[in-house]
Design a protein around this motif. Structure first.
Motif, PDB file in Angstrom:
ATOM      1  N   UNK A   1      38.579  25.317  25.312  1.00  0.00           N
ATOM      2  CA  UNK A   1      39.431  25.857  26.366  1.00  0.00           C
ATOM      3  C   UNK A   1      38.641  26.604  27.422  1.00  0.00           C
ATOM      4  N   UNK A   2      37.655  27.406  26.983  1.00  0.00           N
ATOM      5  CA  UNK A   2      36.843  28.147  27.953  1.00  0.00           C
ATOM      6  C   UNK A   2      36.001  27.208  28.812  1.00  0.00           C
ATOM      7  N   UNK A   3      35.538  26.091  28.246  1.00  0.00           N
ATOM      8  CA  UNK A   3      34.745  25.136  29.019  1.00  0.00           C
ATOM      9  C   UNK A   3      35.614  24.421  30.064  1.00  0.00           C
ATOM     10  N   UNK A   4      36.879  24.209  29.745  1.00  0.00           N
ATOM     11  CA  UNK A   4      37.768  23.493  30.668  1.00  0.00           C
ATOM     12  C   UNK A   4      38.256  24.406  31.784  1.00  0.00           C
ATOM     13  N   UNK A   5      38.513  25.651  31.474  1.00  0.00           N
ATOM     14  CA  UNK A   5      39.070  26.574  32.469  1.00  0.00           C
ATOM     15  C   UNK A   5      38.089  26.829  33.610  1.00  0.00           C
ATOM     16  N   UNK A   6      38.640  26.912  34.828  1.00  0.00           N
ATOM     17  CA  UNK A   6      37.822  27.296  35.972  1.00  0.00           C
ATOM     18  C   UNK A   6      37.504  28.783  35.921  1.00  0.00           C
ATOM     19  N   UNK A   7      38.454  29.584  35.417  1.00  0.00           N
ATOM     20  CA  UNK A   7      38.271  31.025  35.230  1.00  0.00           C
ATOM     21  C   UNK A   7      38.499  31.317  33.763  1.00  0.00           C
ATOM     22  N   UNK A   8      37.558  32.012  33.147  1.00  0.00           N
ATOM     23  CA  UNK A   8      37.651  32.213  31.695  1.00  0.00           C
ATOM     24  C   UNK A   8      38.945  32.908  31.301  1.00  0.00           C
ATOM     25  N   UNK A   9      39.382  33.902  32.060  1.00  0.00           N
ATOM     26  CA  UNK A   9      40.592  34.648  31.722  1.00  0.00           C
ATOM     27  C   UNK A   9      41.859  33.890  32.069  1.00  0.00           C
ATOM     28  N   UNK A  10      41.754  32.802  32.808  1.00  0.00           N
ATOM     29  CA  UNK A  10      42.935  32.064  33.230  1.00  0.00           C
ATOM     30  C   UNK A  10      43.385  32.497  34.612  1.00  0.00           C
ATOM     31  N   UNK A  11      44.308  31.752  35.156  1.00  0.00           N
ATOM     32  CA  UNK A  11      44.797  32.031  36.508  1.00  0.00           C
ATOM     33  C   UNK A  11      45.867  33.117  36.449  1.00  0.00           C
ATOM     34  N   UNK A  12      45.454  34.365  36.600  1.00  0.00           N
ATOM     35  CA  UNK A  12      46.371  35.504  36.624  1.00  0.00           C
ATOM     36  C   UNK A  12      46.007  36.370  37.817  1.00  0.00           C
ATOM     37  N   UNK A  13      46.966  36.631  38.683  1.00  0.00           N
ATOM     38  CA  UNK A  13      46.721  37.438  39.876  1.00  0.00           C
ATOM     39  C   UNK A  13      46.903  38.912  39.557  1.00  0.00           C
ATOM     40  N   UNK A  14      46.067  39.764  40.148  1.00  0.00           N
ATOM     41  CA  UNK A  14      46.234  41.209  39.910  1.00  0.00           C
ATOM     42  C   UNK A  14      47.468  41.789  40.582  1.00  0.00           C
ATOM     43  N   UNK A  15      48.011  41.106  41.568  1.00  0.00           N
ATOM     44  CA  UNK A  15      49.218  41.546  42.256  1.00  0.00           C
ATOM     45  C   UNK A  15      50.260  40.436  42.194  1.00  0.00           C
ATOM     46  N   UNK A  16      51.538  40.796  42.144  1.00  0.00           N
ATOM     47  CA  UNK A  16      52.572  39.766  42.094  1.00  0.00           C
ATOM     48  C   UNK A  16      52.657  39.017  43.425  1.00  0.00           C
ATOM     49  N   UNK A  17      53.144  37.794  43.358  1.00  0.00           N
ATOM     50  CA  UNK A  17      53.316  36.999  44.572  1.00  0.00           C
ATOM     51  C   UNK A  17      54.430  37.584  45.433  1.00  0.00           C
ATOM     52  N   UNK A  18      54.312  37.418  46.728  1.00  0.00           N
ATOM     53  CA  UNK A  18      55.297  37.939  47.657  1.00  0.00           C
ATOM     54  C   UNK A  18      56.578  37.093  47.617  1.00  0.00           C
ATOM     55  N   UNK A  19      57.701  37.773  47.795  1.00  0.00           N
ATOM     56  CA  UNK A  19      58.997  37.095  47.817  1.00  0.00           C
ATOM     57  C   UNK A  19      59.322  36.749  49.262  1.00  0.00           C
ATOM     58  N   UNK A  20      59.510  35.449  49.531  1.00  0.00           N
ATOM     59  CA  UNK A  20      59.855  35.012  50.880  1.00  0.00           C
ATOM     60  C   UNK A  20      61.255  35.501  51.234  1.00  0.00           C
ATOM     61  N   UNK A  21      61.417  36.019  52.449  1.00  0.00           N
ATOM     62  CA  UNK A  21      62.694  36.612  52.859  1.00  0.00           C
ATOM     63  C   UNK A  21      63.107  36.100  54.227  1.00  0.00           C
TER      64      UNK A  21
END
Length: 778
Positions: free
Chosen positions: A222-242
């Protein structure tokens, strides 16, 4: 310390006696699980990575699993984890003992190591894979170690040989969770059978069978396949379109729903007053009554369930205490209906925000495949109030006047804030957003201004929150009208929201056909008879139309009123509980003239028949006491025996409804806990520094040295620390300023409390003379 208790209030219940108890409680599995449920996706992923990194675990080692631009966010997340007492240490980081247990086998969505996975596979199942890898068959643990080294040593080559479908499977498992279903994973395929993509990966050693029908992706793969070892997790939440709709438009949209929900609740409770809904033996409203009420209100059953749960939570109706209980409006309903529309809505909305029930579960199937009934215990969810405030808090983060374009984006934000509960919370949160729309809490998907004011009180307990919400809603609602327009087609058009009195009277003489900016009521013979049955006369109905209509009363309506009023009451009906029948009219004359029978309310309706509103048992008892010899008969005239059975207490169904409130710890209680912990630490520090400390040598026998030290403390008016064992055998430390000794007890008071206390000498284990007692009263 106070910040910790705010984040993890369960640590303060019950109040810990010292820091050691607090520290021990913070590492309990259940407390750690609650803390992890409150972490956002990025902080939780940082914690998971810290449990996977090989020791020594440092900030740099954890940050290496994330993109370089996320390094400051990783450091901040680790600081938060220290504040939550989930991680300790500065240079070397250590997770609290039970954190790994709570996270489970797949931290950061990664599987277990290849060495551990292959070590658990049976020797015989590894033989075909060993031959394909060019290894000699061996027994465990040698075979597992050899295959692990061979697979990991040729990992790049094995991955390059995967085709498109196989890469898709690997990518899905690498993103997590790392387990998948594969029927017959531990069985060998026949030579003539073409391998499926998943089985081809299994035969290459990239997937490992963990049971007959399940495979797991090793962590190293799994670590060899992943582009980022920790996985795709953003430190901030995505913005809500309004979209910009403006506060007034949003408030107007919510106000329209407010008018409708208040009208429906009043109509529902009036309907239940006329024909109560029965209560099931296990509690709740049955499907038959639910459908009947939904047809009466012309709304879906799901919306009716919401109305029932909210109005019940608001105390507008309750179950009776009869042998066969039913649901009826309470006296609170009469007070509620006399309030303004804004005040009535605030009562309903406050009940919805605080209730620990999920109306969306009504009609679903439980684990026993039974339909969940409205108002039953199966609708109770302790986390409902917290989830409801959380989803409303996300909407409150959107600036006023802006409306979210997509509901899934709001749910994605919730999933980022509570990733551990995302799978179950998403469906329930979507239902709550729909409920908020029906209740008028949101307009066009955005939180209204008056709802924001009410939400401030729900989250922080701010004073006057309900008054502020009422005032804002009253300003958003259109002005009420106290008149209508009568049409020649026998309809009445109300050009706006009617006043409570007008709506009540108009609903009595006419049937509501449509609602909206203007309401349309249809007048007919049935509606007029309903008003006459309620005690109105024909002239009262005519006067009502004349006084409240802008337009003249149509002649056809006047004729209809006169015709219905003339026919009404010509045929009368009454009730009689029992009767007396006798062919001898003189006998009935004697019964009517007999003194003492007036309480039976006897009334002669024919020469040979007398009726009474009293029950037949009471009639028989009174007649026999008066010297008559009556007999009871059945409907066909046969003599029957009405002797009473042995008295029994009627069976009462036990209600399983539990009115549970979300657990919260007041700020004052948290401050008191912190004060006690600080005092406990000062006491422990003072005891450590004390040179005058004596203990009992024989349990239960007070030594002379303890008595002498107590007398010395009394003479010098000095504070002491007692080691004390209570009735349950729990040891504790007590601070005391002793004032007397005698009768087998020592008496005194705490330094900051004048209440007299006494401690039996046989339960005192140690006595320490404190040198700096003044520090303990800070």
């Amino acid at each position: 310390m106070l910040a910790l208790l705010r984040r993890r209030p369960d640590l303060a219940l019950p109040a810990p006696v010292d820091l050691a108890t607090l520290s021990s409680r913070a590492s309990v599995r259940s407390s750690v699980a609650r803390a992890l449920d409150s972490l956002d996706a990025f902080t939780l992923r940082v914690l998971e990575v810290s449990t996977v990194v090989e020791p020594p675990v440092t900030v740099a080692a954890v940050a290496a699993w994330f993109p370089a631009e996320h390094a400051p966010a990783v450091a901040r997340a680790l600081d938060r984890l220290r504040e939550w007492l989930l991680v300790w240490g500065s240079a070397d980081l250590h997770a609290v003992g039970s954190v790994r247990e709570v996270i489970g086998h797949y931290p950061a969505g990664l599987g277990r190591s290849a060495r551990d996975l292959y070590a658990a596979v049976n020797d015989l199942a590894l033989i075909p894979l060993a031959r394909r890898l060019g290894l000699e068959p061996a027994s465990q643990p040698t075979s597992g170690q050899q295959i692990t080294e061979a697979v990991l040593g040729n990992l790049d080559v094995l991955l390059e040989g995967c085709d498109g479908p196989q890469r898709d499977i690997l990518n899905r498992l690498a993103d997590g969770p790392p387990i998948g279903a594969l029927r017959g994973a531990t069985l060998q395929r026949s030579p003539a059978e073409a391998p499926s993509p998943a089985r081809a990966l299994l035969e290459r050693g990239l997937l490992v069978p963990i049971d007959r029908d399940t495979v797991e992706l090793p962590r190293e793969v799994g670590l060899r396949i992943r582009a980022v070892a920790a996985g795709e997790v953003d430190p901030e939440p995505s913005q809500i379109a309004t979209s910009d709709r403006g506060p007034s438009v949003i408030d107007s949209g919510g106000a329209t729903e407010v008018l409708e929900i208040v009208r429906l609740v009043e109509l529902l409770l009036q309907t239940m007053s006329d024909e109560p809904a029965g209560q099931l033996r296990a509690g709740g409203v049955g499907v038959r009554d639910l459908r009947r009420l939904a047809r009466s209100l012309d709304i879906p059953e799901s919306q009716l369930a919401l109305l029932l749960e909210v109005s019940f939570e608001a105390g507008l109706f309750a179950a009776t205490h009869a042998i066969e209980p039913s649901y009826l409006p309470t006296t609170e309903f009469d007070q509620w209906r006399n309030r303004t529309t804004a005040q009535r809505w605030v009562v309903l909305a406050s009940a919805w925000l605080a209730m620990t029930r999920m109306p969306s579960l009504v009609g679903e199937r439980d684990e026993r495949d039974k339909t969940i009934a409205a108002l039953s215990a199966d609708v109770e969810r302790h986390s409902a109030a917290g989830l409801r405030l959380q989803i409303m808090g996300i909407l409150a983060q959107v600036p006023p006047g802006l409306a979210p374009l997509s509901e899934p984006e709001v749910l994605d934000r919730l999933a980022w804030q509570s990733p551990r509960r995302a799978s179950t919370n998403r469906v329930l949160a979507a239902a709550m957003l729909g409920e908020a729309t029906l209740l008028g809490i949101t307009g066009y998907g955005a939180l209204t201004g008056y709802s924001r004011a009410l939400l401030d009180g729900a989250e922080s307990g701010a004073a006057f929150a309900e008054a502020n919400a009422t005032a804002l809603l009253a300003a958003a609602l259109p002005d009420t009208v106290d008149e209508f327009l009568l049409q020649p087609d026998l309809t009445a058009v109300v050009p706006g929201p009617p006043t409570a009195d007008l709506q009540r009277e108009l609903g009595l003489v006419a049937d509501l056909e449509s609602t909206g900016g203007a309401s349309v009521y249809r007048i007919g013979p049935a509606s007029l008879r309903r008003a006459l049955d309620a005690g109105r006369s024909g002239s009262d109905v005519t006067r009502f139309f004349t006084d409240n209509s802008r337009t003249p009363v149509p002649q056809a309506l006047q004729y209809l009123i006169n015709d219905v009023a003339t026919q009404h009451g010509r045929l009368r009906a009454g009730t009689a509980t029992s009767y007396l029948r006798c062919d001898d009219e003189a006998m009935l004359d004697r019964v009517l003239a007999q003194p003492g029978l007036d309480a039976l309310g006897l009334q002669r309706i024919a020469p040979t028949v007398i009726i009474s509103p009293a029950g037949i048992s009471l009639v028989l008892e009174r007649l026999r006491a008066a010297g008559f010899a009556p007999a009871a008969e059945s409907a066909d005239g046969a003599i029957v025996n009405l002797s009473a059975d042995a008295p029994r207490v009627p069976a009462r169904p036990t209600s399983r409804l539990a009115r549970v409130r979300a657990t919260s710890v007041p700020e004052s209680q948290l401050l008191e806990v912190v004060s006690r912990l600080r005092a406990s630490e000062k006491l422990a520090h003072a005891i450590t520094r004390s040179t005058n400390r004596v203990s009992q040598e024989v349990p239960g026998v007070t030594s002379a040295s303890i008595l002498e030290l107590l007398r010395a403390a009394i003479r010098s008016e000095q504070t002491i620390a007692l080691g004390y064992v209570d009735d349950a055998g729990r040891p504790s430390q007590r601070t005391l300023m002793p004032i007397s000794l005698g009768g087998g007890v020592v008496r005194g008071h705490e330094p900051d409390n004048s209440r007299l206390l006494s401690y039996p000498l046989q339960r005192i284990t140690t006595v320490s003379l404190l040198e700096e007692p003044e520090e303990l009263s800070d």
